[in-house]
Design an enzyme around this catalytic site. Structure first.
Site, PDB file in Angstrom:
ATOM      1  N   TYR A  43      -2.963  -2.800 -10.443  1.00  0.00           N
ATOM      2  CA  TYR A  43      -2.852  -2.406  -9.032  1.00  0.00           C
ATOM      3  C   TYR A  43      -2.057  -3.463  -8.241  1.00  0.00           C
ATOM      4  CZ  TYR A  43      -4.370  -2.159  -4.162  1.00  0.00           C
ATOM      5  OH  TYR A  43      -4.386  -2.147  -2.798  1.00  0.00           O
ATOM      6  N   SER A  65       0.798  -1.239   0.000  1.00  0.00           N
ATOM      7  CA  SER A  65       0.000   0.000   0.000  1.00  0.00           C
ATOM      8  C   SER A  65       0.821   1.274   0.000  1.00  0.00           C
ATOM      9  CB  SER A  65      -0.926   0.025   1.219  1.00  0.00           C
ATOM     10  OG  SER A  65      -2.073  -0.726   0.956  1.00  0.00           O
ATOM     11  N   LYS A 116       0.485   3.370  -3.015  1.00  0.00           N
ATOM     12  CA  LYS A 116      -0.682   4.236  -3.250  1.00  0.00           C
ATOM     13  C   LYS A 116      -0.286   5.707  -3.209  1.00  0.00           C
ATOM     14  CE  LYS A 116      -3.841   0.762  -1.438  1.00  0.00           C
ATOM     15  NZ  LYS A 116      -4.332   0.108  -0.242  1.00  0.00           N
ATOM     16  N   TYR A 164      -4.409   4.381   7.388  1.00  0.00           N
ATOM     17  CA  TYR A 164      -5.748   3.764   7.428  1.00  0.00           C
ATOM     18  C   TYR A 164      -6.626   4.430   8.486  1.00  0.00           C
ATOM     19  CZ  TYR A 164      -2.733   0.288   5.209  1.00  0.00           C
ATOM     20  OH  TYR A 164      -1.813  -0.329   4.430  1.00  0.00           O
ATOM     21  N   VAL A 202       1.167  -3.610   3.937  1.00  0.00           N
ATOM     22  CA  VAL A 202       1.047  -4.852   4.714  1.00  0.00           C
ATOM     23  C   VAL A 202       2.291  -5.725   4.728  1.00  0.00           C
ATOM     24  CG1 VAL A 202      -1.452  -5.206   4.693  1.00  0.00           C
ATOM     25  CG2 VAL A 202      -0.073  -6.103   2.832  1.00  0.00           C
TER      26      VAL A 202
HETATM   27  N1  GLN Z   1      -1.947  -5.420  -2.152  1.00  0.00           N
HETATM   28  C1  GLN Z   1      -2.598  -5.247  -0.863  1.00  0.00           C
HETATM   29  C2  GLN Z   1      -4.114  -5.274  -1.053  1.00  0.00           C
HETATM   30  O1  GLN Z   1      -4.592  -4.708  -1.980  1.00  0.00           O
HETATM   31  C3  GLN Z   1      -2.162  -3.974  -0.251  1.00  0.00           C
HETATM   32  C4  GLN Z   1      -2.841  -3.696   1.057  1.00  0.00           C
HETATM   33  C5  GLN Z   1      -2.018  -2.978   2.061  1.00  0.00           C
HETATM   34  O2  GLN Z   1      -0.794  -2.873   1.984  1.00  0.00           O
HETATM   35  N2  GLN Z   1      -2.691  -2.545   3.086  1.00  0.00           N
HETATM   36  O3  GLN Z   1      -4.826  -5.849  -0.290  1.00  0.00           O
END
Ligand code: GLN
Length: 344
Positions: free
Chosen positions: A209, A83, A86, A261, A279
């Site tokens: 993605y 993430s 992003k 988050y 994550v």
């Molecule tokens: N690739 C992971 C997902 O889309 C990324 C989520 C994350 O890092 N929180 O679930």
């Protein structure tokens, strides 16, 4: 709707300087020492292959806007950006379309819900709201320029590589493992499509993605990527102007509101700088005008944020004076202001 005028308004910045090189170096080492024996949290396992990560790994890096980089522990160990991507894809899309279009198409508000929430879409009439969680991030990836998904992916890979100052590559095993199990992200993309919020084929966009999430980085890469956002878009190591200062400002505002988050408020309250986590255990935290911290440690708290990474960044934010909301009349001019206030 809140808008801010920029035409005809003087543009000044509000930031100070980092302490000297030696002090940043020794505080980075101390931050690592303080938390290397902390074993709280659990490694993410909803992407099957991530469950095999070594929970003992812990790397920290601080990149200054001067180009100096401080490294400690497993700062050269590669892991998937997840993430954290992003933030940088958002910056690339802002570079392409600008403030208003992205604000309108994707949104800029925190959903207050977990990163993979479907409810957040339903509660907002299909508007993704927040580019730092999956729905908004998938909508953001769909806005990437490129005539085909393959071109979009290549522009993401080269764009994130420019932030890192080296060519990034994808971990094919993590990508395949996630593509085999990411039914929820596919559902999110279909739901966005059903609301007319996705200008692309949902499954193709989830594929792009998922690739962006599987790019391999190190804590040092995250520090340099973040320092580029701290440096008005100029990569402090390569000198390349990757995005404009306006894009950095918009991206960092987004991260401050939503980068951690549903814990973003708590993060800002405790630590006071924009950050983004992923994550696989990566976190980038950015001090505008000063530099950035890259942290990597796979054990996560229940929101999906690296436990050791958070603690080390909290320490460095205080010790290096990074909190954007902190002020102190004594520090301003060597104690005389406070002394005079007491006298009068
Ligand atoms: N690739 C992971 C997902 O889309 C990324 C989520 C994350 O890092 N929180 O679930």
């Amino acid at each position: 709707m809140i808008t801010s005028e920029s035409a005809g308004v003087p543009q000044r910045v509000s930031t100070g300087r980092l302490p000297g090189w030696d002090e940043v170096e020794s505080l980075t080492v101390t931050a690592h020492e303080r938390y290397r024996d902390l074993h709280d949290g659990t490694v993410a396992d909803y992407i099957p292959v991530l469950a095999g990560a070594d929970p003992g790994l812990f790397g920290l890096a601080v990149s200054e806007v001067s180009g100096a980089v401080h490294r400690v522990g497993d700062s050269a160990h590669t892991f998937t950006v997840q993430s954290v991507s992003k933030a940088f894809v958002y910056a690339l899309v802002c570079r392409e379309y600008g403030h208003e279009v992205v604000k309108d198409r994707v949104g800029v508000n925190n959903t207050g819900l977990p990163f993979n929430s479907v409810m957040a879409i339903e509660l907002n009439d299909g508007h993704p709201m927040n580019p730092m969680v999956n729905a908004g991030a998938i909508a953001t990836t769909a806005l990437m320029p490129g005539a085909t998904p393959a071109e979009q992916w290549e522009l993401i890979r080269t764009g994130l590589s420019a932030f890192a100052g080296r060519q990034l590559t994808m971990d094919g095993t993590v990508y395949a493992s996630e593509m085999a199990t990411n039914h929820r992200n596919k559902a999110i993309a279909r739901l966005l499509e059903s609301y007319g919020r996705l200008d692309a084929d949902p499954l193709e966009i989830v594929d792009v993605y998922t690739r962006q999430c599987a790019l391999l980085v190190t804590a040092e890469d995250l520090a340099v990527m973040g320092a580029t956002l701290a440096d008005g878009g100029a990569n402090p190591v390569t000198g390349e102007q990757v995005v404009s200062p306006d894009v950095c400002r918009d991206t960092l505002a987004m991260l401050a509101a939503s980068g951690m988050y549903e814990r973003s408020g708590e993060w800002l309250f405790e630590i006071g700088i924009p950050a983004k986590s992923g994550v696989a255990g990566g976190i980038v935290a950015i001090a505008p005008g000063k530099g950035a911290i890259g942290a990597f440690s796979p054990r996560l708290n229940s929101a999906g944020n690296s436990v050791r990474g958070q603690r080390a960044i909290a320490y460095l934010s205080r010790a290096l004076g990074l909190n954007l909301f902190a002020s102190d009349a004594d520090a301003r001019i060597g104690g005389t202001v406070a002394a005079e206030r007491t006298r009068s």
